[in-house]
Scaffold this motif. Structure first.
Motif, mmCIF file in Angstrom:
data_model
loop_
_atom_site.group_PDB
_atom_site.id
_atom_site.type_symbol
_atom_site.label_atom_id
_atom_site.label_comp_id
_atom_site.label_asym_id
_atom_site.label_seq_id
_atom_site.Cartn_x
_atom_site.Cartn_y
_atom_site.Cartn_z
ATOM 1 N N ILE C 79 -1.734 34.833 -21.775
ATOM 2 C CA ILE C 79 -0.097 34.122 -21.435
ATOM 3 C C ILE C 79 -1.167 32.524 -21.131
ATOM 4 C CG2 ILE C 79 0.978 33.398 -19.959
ATOM 5 C CD1 ILE C 79 0.750 36.927 -19.237
ATOM 6 N N SER C 91 -4.751 21.505 -19.391
ATOM 7 C CA SER C 91 -3.428 21.882 -19.337
ATOM 8 C C SER C 91 -3.848 23.421 -19.447
ATOM 9 C CB SER C 91 -3.268 22.194 -20.758
ATOM 10 O OG SER C 91 -3.621 20.827 -21.068
ATOM 11 N N PHE C 93 -6.117 23.925 -16.621
ATOM 12 C CA PHE C 93 -6.227 23.818 -15.294
ATOM 13 C C PHE C 93 -4.573 24.638 -14.870
ATOM 14 C CE2 PHE C 93 -7.969 21.778 -11.493
ATOM 15 C CZ PHE C 93 -9.317 21.622 -11.765
ATOM 16 N N ILE C 94 -4.131 23.655 -15.071
ATOM 17 C CA ILE C 94 -2.533 24.161 -14.774
ATOM 18 C C ILE C 94 -2.266 25.982 -15.250
ATOM 19 C CG2 ILE C 94 -0.408 23.259 -14.383
ATOM 20 C CD1 ILE C 94 -2.118 20.843 -13.101
ATOM 21 N N SER C 95 -2.645 25.892 -16.128
ATOM 22 C CA SER C 95 -1.596 27.267 -16.106
ATOM 23 C C SER C 95 -2.400 28.150 -15.581
ATOM 24 C CB SER C 95 -1.750 27.074 -18.008
ATOM 25 O OG SER C 95 -3.317 27.830 -18.391
ATOM 26 N N LEU C 97 -3.427 27.781 -12.883
ATOM 27 C CA LEU C 97 -3.164 27.583 -11.139
ATOM 28 C C LEU C 97 -2.103 28.806 -11.218
ATOM 29 C CD1 LEU C 97 -4.390 24.076 -10.291
ATOM 30 C CD2 LEU C 97 -4.506 26.273 -8.859
ATOM 31 N N SER C 98 -0.821 28.394 -12.442
ATOM 32 C CA SER C 98 0.552 28.702 -12.811
ATOM 33 C C SER C 98 0.073 30.092 -12.345
ATOM 34 C CB SER C 98 1.076 28.173 -13.323
ATOM 35 O OG SER C 98 1.673 26.925 -13.105
ATOM 36 N N MET C 99 -0.410 30.699 -12.636
ATOM 37 C CA MET C 99 -1.356 32.144 -13.068
ATOM 38 C C MET C 99 -1.295 32.373 -11.950
ATOM 39 S SD MET C 99 0.440 33.686 -15.917
ATOM 40 C CE MET C 99 -1.133 35.014 -15.721
ATOM 41 N N ALA C 101 -0.892 31.526 -8.966
ATOM 42 C CA ALA C 101 0.362 32.411 -8.040
ATOM 43 C C ALA C 101 1.201 32.768 -8.751
ATOM 44 C CB ALA C 101 1.315 30.884 -8.102
ATOM 45 N N ILE C 102 1.145 33.665 -9.933
ATOM 46 C CA ILE C 102 2.259 34.192 -10.268
ATOM 47 C C ILE C 102 1.836 35.507 -10.161
ATOM 48 C CG2 ILE C 102 3.476 35.514 -12.456
ATOM 49 C CD1 ILE C 102 3.607 32.805 -13.176
ATOM 50 N N THR C 105 1.893 36.263 -5.756
ATOM 51 C CA THR C 105 3.059 36.564 -5.537
ATOM 52 C C THR C 105 3.586 38.002 -5.235
ATOM 53 O OG1 THR C 105 3.856 34.232 -5.710
ATOM 54 C CG2 THR C 105 5.305 35.828 -5.529
#
Lengths: 597, 374, 305
Positions: C79, C91, C93-95, C97-99, C101-102, C105
């Motif tokens: 993903i 990019s 890096f950010i993806s 980081l978002s993962m 958070a997912i 959570t």
């Protein structure tokens, strides 16, 4: 292209209208508050683009400067009762001072080390803020920060504060625009894409990085101070890594180098979780999924996506702008090498891990001559060029340019003194036009600085002059027609020519060409040879590294041959071609290779 | 006399509620940190609030709106701004995260909307804001009781204090050390530990070397459990008197009963079944819904929100009415009597509970009512 | 003091697992995986959930955790890395980081916000060696870490799969030219990294408990350890882990080693608080970089094309 030429200005106008009407349509106090906060973060992200976008350094201290500035503002306002202009100025100054302090050990580090070292700055500040309770209020923070007050008038919450903050956004955007559009911005672009090439064009990447780092910190200072006065509290949360992540996300999602990208990124990152807040905990999952989706659809950010769908109109060549090109005054002269050495190499030695790449090499170049360095692969030719241009530091020996020692100088200084070069592995900036690739070589000659780029008026005169100079050079090498093409789409041979044009644009005294004929067909080779002869006839001294004997045969006036880092022969081409050691080095080894193959 | 009348009035309002046919509809925003590092306490707060809405006086049509305040300082203030303008919103539940409450205060003042926060950290009621109502005892109160128990009951004066370097921990440390010095005790060792710090053996070794009589703690759940566990593992036989988090069922379940033997905790409230019908109903419903006893945050939030709901039920028609009711009326909740002082502190009772080493449920050992802050 | 040294070693062993996984992904992809800390959280919760459900020690639960984490790591790479493999490293890096958070959570939603305790690897309690009580959990943490690092080493140096993984890490283009399925190798690398981090999560969950928000702190420590050792160097990662652990345990306990000094100057004690030690860690990091700008063991990673 014509379609996008019409659509882009329209799109820009629509975007501005949308931005202006956003708070008019979504005008509840809550919406106004979010829009105000988005403005604060837009300033932070615009500032971050200086270091992260313009020069491409992954700094993780932007959040630290932001939080520090908030603390300075908050402490001065709450504890010392300072006015907004005072605390505001103080916050920015403190941020810039810290940036200067940090940059001394940190700015010389390469990417990941730089990233982590800058992250460390934020972590240390965070811990200090938590521990120094008497000053900062400790972990719970310091409340009671007043609304900003200017000339005795308090800026009220809601619309006044929103307009106040967005005035600063406009100011930040203007500063960013000024820095990006001129010759200085072009130089930043080269530093980002290829720092080695920048150095060869007499551009000092370190000083540009330093300036951008300070500018980023100053902008973070503006944003941090406004944040403190907007949310009315300063607390360690402002220094948290999450702020840095948010800032980075804004820059990446919006687009690293586009000002409006930073604004769009800030609006999105601030509003997205708020819009989805109804989903209780799971809103974090949705927000993150949306971010990943945007990254996949628009990996260069929203701004990059727009650029992909509607490519920007190329900046027009200067002469079509009505700027009359200056006629070539100098006529072609006659090839007449003089007897004064312009470049002298004395007993140069360079070793890599015990292997002599260059061993005691000495020779000199006469002004206006065309010298060639030949030798089999791995004989030290490129090492020689890299030593002369300062990319490598020689272990011993001396390099004299016009009688002055240059061996200890950095490569940008050497370039500034008149040594131009091309690279064996081309080092052009692919996402820039041919014209701009060449024009940026005028950076030092035009004395473009950050300070001056703030004062650019309707157009940057330096950039215009640089471009018209570049256009003349392109005309001379026969590439005028390609001026507005992006380098990425050029054929290999054309790229070599652009590199040569770029080096010529620097107005060097000596030009070092590393395998200029590689990848050219015979016609192109012949044209190149003619061009080089013409350059030499005007007094430019050429040093050509080449395998291609056929190409050199009628071109070179002097030749040196290297083998295993040693100078084995030196003299006129006809003599070199007869030299037994040269034949042995070349032919003998090739035959041996063929025999084993 | 006047207070007594008011209580009577409140009680009649509550009792007669079923008699009144007309419904009052109101929106109750529940702003709490249900993600991030305070998610545990924030979720307890949310559970308590939800239970209060479920048990609300009849005749109220309540729409609750849960908003996560997250980790950012402005999280609570943004959320309050979002809900404050609404006509049917008379008050808001505010996070237990002190920093967020501080940022909410100017917004609350501007909208003149009461906010009810179960936080103990010092400064939130020191800002002269009439709309701030603190549902949890002020740290000055709870830490005074904490120290009084140590000094008066346990007769121990040389203390080591461990705390988390959060607003909660630092506030607790400040009041504990100040009060202990005032009553003639001495802090011979203290150390702040980051909430994300895991390996604390160095701190414990230093603590042991300092040879205190008693260990006082003001930490969040995982940190305090770690301290208790490692003290037990290292066989350090020093009495431990901690803060309310060690009394939370979520924390106790991390430990063995033997590790908790002799550990005491200060807490705002302690409920046991059989006190009265309302308490039993709360405990039964809470346990059946969440599978554990309510902790102090859930209890205080339940009582505080119920008090505001009773105010609306009793005829409060505006934010100002709710504020007046909250600041003047005495209310009896399941945990204690609530009565606002001049600064909006509602809770003034503290309990001390101790573990006996055989179960994970502590027992009430001491109750301090109407504790004077200092 | 011996006790503290031993704790340092045990902590460093667990951090090594994190740092090695981080470096493996780094070498294979040239990109930083910032969801690495969340692997600890997910692995820890997996171990805690299984441990309390099956009532079995960690060593028995471990294979299930490893397998589960391999799947999660592989999915994450599909993903957050695969669609962005030809994009700028930031990019990813950010993806990631978002993962993270997912993942965190999702953990919060599934397990709730309470801290959880994981099962001990073998058993709890301590064994007495002379006058020092050695914690069985710390002992088994070190043992398990050594076993896992050895297993990783054997897989990478002795098996065909390992050789392919290494080839991809050394030069993606060359590996592709040789007909290897580079993307599959990268998915497997992510899986192995996640499994190692999950094992560390299992260790941490018993000693330190685990909460859904713990990922960031572990992430930053891993990042520091991997960078200090030298970007892309596995040896460096282990040394970096030791470094980080020493600053967490040994530096704050220095006053114990020199009581006379602290006795004379009580204000010195503040210099060795846990908070101050973290500040020293970053300063030490800067000093290391000042003398060795490429980290302790130098760069070993291929530049991202």
């Amino acid at each position: 292209m014509s379609r996008s030429a019409h659509v882009r200005p329209l799109l820009g106008a629509v975007g501005l209208c949308l931005l202006a009407s956003w708070p008019l349509i979504m005008s509840s106090p809550y919406d106004l508050r979010l829009f105000t906060l988005a403005g604060v973060f837009a300033i932070l992200a615009i500032g971050y683009q200086f270091i992260f976008g313009n020069v491409g350094e992954l700094s993780l201290s932007q959040g630290a400067f932001f939080g520090l500035s908030a603390y300075v503002s908050g402490i001065l306002a709450v504890k010392a009762g300072a006015d907004f202009p005072q605390s505001f100025a103080a916050s920015i100054i403190v941020c810039v001072l810290l940036a200067v302090l940090v940059s001394i050990p940190v700015l010389r580090l390469s990417t990941h080390y730089f990233a982590l070292a800058t992250l460390g700055v934020g972590q240390v500040l965070l811990l200090v803020a938590i521990e120094w309770q008497s000053l900062t209020g400790g972990a719970i923070g310091l409340s009671g920060v007043p609304l900003p007050k200017l000339f005795g008038v308090q800026v009220a919450r809601g619309w006044p504060l929103l307009l106040f903050v967005w005035c600063f956004v406009a100011l930040a955007a203007m500063v960013a625009f000024q820095v990006k559009r001129g010759l200085y911005g072009l130089a930043c672009h080269v530093v980002r894409q290829n720092a080695v090439a920048a150095r060869s064009l007499a551009i000092d990447p370190d000083s540009i990085r330093f300036a951008m780092f300070l500018l980023s910190a100053a902008m973070a200072g503006v944003a941090g101070a406004l944040h403190a006065h907007t949310i009315r509290i300063v607390s360690p949360e402002g220094l948290d890594f999450k702020v840095m992540i948010a800032c980075l996300t804004m820059a990446v999602i919006g687009g690293r180098t586009h000002i409006w990208g930073a604004i769009a990124g800030a609006l999105l990152v601030v509003h997205l979780p708020e819009w989805l807040r109804g989903f209780q905990q799971s809103y974090l999952i949705i927000t993150s999924s949306v971010l990943i989706a945007i990254l996949i659809v628009a990996p260069e950010g929203l701004a990059g996506l727009v650029d992909r769908l509607l490519p920007p109109q190329r900046s027009k060549s200067p002469d079509s702008d009505g700027l009359s090109p200056i006629q070539d005054r100098t006529s072609d002269g006659v090839l007449m090498p003089s007897e004064t050495p312009i470049l002298a190499v004395r007993e140069l030695t360079k070793t890599f891990g015990g292997v002599h790449a260059l061993n005691n090499v000495s020779f000199s170049l006469m002004r206006g001559s065309i010298a060639a360095v030949i030798g089999p692969n791995g004989s030290g030719k490129t090492t020689l060029v890299n030593c002369i241009t300062g990319n490598y530091r020689a272990d011993s020996g001396a390099i004299l340019l016009g009688g002055g020692e240059i061996g200890a100088l950095g490569s940008d200084e050497i370039a500034a003194r008149g040594v131009g070069r091309t690279f064996q592995n081309l080092r052009l900036v692919d996402d820039m036009t041919v014209l701009d690739n060449v024009a940026v070589a005028r950076f030092r000659a035009e004395a473009a600085t950050l300070g001056k780029s703030f004062l650019i008026g309707r157009r940057d005169e330096k950039l215009s002059r640089a471009r018209s100079h570049a256009l003349r050079v392109l005309r001379r090498v026969g590439l005028e027609h390609a001026a507005d093409v992006n380098c990425a789409s050029l054929a290999h041979g054309t790229k070599r020519l652009v590199e040569i044009a770029r080096a010529i644009c620097l107005d060097p005294a000596v030009l070092l060409l590393d395998e200029p004929a590689a990848g050219l067909n015979e016609t192109e080779q012949a044209e190149l040879a003619r061009l080089l002869e013409a350059l030499a006839a005007r007094g430019l001294t050429l040093l050509i590294i080449e395998h291609n004997m056929e190409f050199l045969k009628n071109l070179a006036t002097h030749m040196v041959c290297l083998d295993y880092g040693e100078l084995i022969a030196s003299g006129r081409p006809s003599a070199i071609y007869q030299d037994e050691r040269v034949i042995e080095a070349y032919v003998g080894r090739r035959q041996a290779a063929e025999a084993t193959a | 006399m006047r207070f007594a009348r008011r209580i009577m009035l409140a009680a009649t309002a509550l009792l007669s509620s079923s008699a009144l046919a007309q419904e009052t509809s109101l929106t109750v925003p529940i702003i709490a940190p249900i993600t991030g590092l305070l998610a545990l306490e924030g979720t307890s707060q949310l559970n308590g609030a939800n239970m209060a809405i479920a048990h609300a006086p009849a005749g109220l049509k309540i729409k609750s709106q849960v908003i996560d305040s997250g980790t950012a300082a402005e999280g609570g203030a943004n959320a309050l701004e979002r809900v404050a303008g609404d006509k049917s919103t008379y008050f808001s539940v505010a996070p237990l995260f002190g920093t967020q409450v501080l940022a909410m205060l100017p917004v609350a003042l501007e909208y003149k909307i009461p906010i009810l926060a179960p936080t103990g950290t010092g400064p939130v009621t020191e800002q002269g804001n009439p709309y701030m109502f603190r549902l949890y005892p002020h740290d000055a109160v709870s830490k005074a009781a904490h120290i009084r128990y140590v000094v008066e009951e346990l007769k121990l004066k040389k203390a080591a204090i461990l705390y988390n370097t959060t607003g909660y921990g630092q506030s607790g440390f400040k009041y504990m050390s100040e009060y202990l010095t005032k009553v003639g005790g001495e802090v011979i060792f203290s150390e702040g530990v980051d909430l994300s710090a895991k390996e604390i053996s160095a701190t414990l070794a230093k603590l042991k070397a300092a040879k205190p009589d008693v260990v006082l703690i003001q930490m969040h759940s995982a940190s305090i459990a770690m301290v208790v566990k490692q003290l037990a593992a290292a066989n350090i036989q020093i009495p431990v008197v901690g803060n309310t988090t060690i009394a939370m069922p979520a924390t106790a379940s991390l430990l063995q009963p033997s590790e908790l033997k002799g550990v005491c905790a200060e807490s705002a409230s302690w409920l046991e079944k059989g006190a009265d019908a309302a308490t039993d109903r709360f405990i039964n419903d809470y346990v059946s819904k969440h599978g554990a006893m309510p902790d102090a945050y859930a209890i205080q939030q339940y009582d505080g929100l119920m008090m505001a709901l009773v105010a609306v039920k009793g005829g409060a028609k505006s934010t100002e009415d709710v504020r007046k009711y909250m600041s003047t009326t005495e209310y009896k909740g399941v945990a204690m009597r609530y009565k606002a002082d001049a600064k909006g502190n509602l809770a003034h009772s503290v309990v001390i509970v101790c573990y006996d080493g055989a179960s994970l449920n502590p027992k009430l050992v001491k109750r301090y009512d109407n504790v004077a802050g200092f | 003091m011996i006790q503290l040294l031993f704790n340092t070693l045990s902590l460093a062993a667990a951090y090594s697992l994190l740092a090695i996984g981080f470096v493996l992904v780094l070498n294979a992809t040239g990109a930083v995986n910032l969801a690495h800390g969340s692997f600890v959280v997910v692995g820890g919760f997996l171990a805690a959930g299984l441990g309390s459900w099956l009532k079995l020690p960690g060593a028995v639960v471990l294979p299930i955790v490893l397998a589960g984490m391999m799947i999660i790591g592989g999915l994450l790479s599909l993903i957050a890395y695969y669609p962005l493999r030809n994009r700028p490293a930031v990019s990813v890096f950010i993806s990631t980081l978002s993962m993270s958070a997912i993942l965190e959570t999702a953990t919060l939603l599934i397990f709730g916000p309470s801290p959880r305790v994981g099962p001990p690897i073998l058993s709890s309690g301590a064994i007495q060696v002379g006058d020092v009580a050695l914690n069985v959990q710390s002992l088994s943490t070190v043992l398990l870490a050594v076993v896992l690092v050895a297993a990783q080493y054997v897989i990478f140096s002795r098996t065909v799969l390992g050789k392919r993984l290494r080839a991809v890490a050394e030069d993606r283009e060359m590996a592709r030219a040789l007909g290897m399925n580079v993307n599959a190798m990268i998915v497997i690398t992510f899986g192995i990294a996640a499994a190692l981090a999950g094992a560390a999560g299992l260790m941490f969950a018993n000693t330190f408990y685990i909460t859904p928000g713990d990922g960031e702190a572990y992430m930053i420590k891993t990042y520091v350890a991997a960078t200090m050792g030298g970007w892309g160097s596995l040896r460096g990662a282990i040394v970096g882990a030791l470094f980080v652990a020493a600053f967490e345990v040994l530096v704050p306990s220095l006053p114990l080693a020199m009581p006379s000094l602290v006795g004379a100057l009580p204000s010195l004690e503040a210099l060795f608080s846990p908070i101050a030690s973290t500040i020293w860690l970053y300063l030490a990091f800067l000093v290391v970089l000042f003398f060795r700008p490429q980290g302790l063991f130098g760069e070993a990673v291929q530049q991202r094309a």
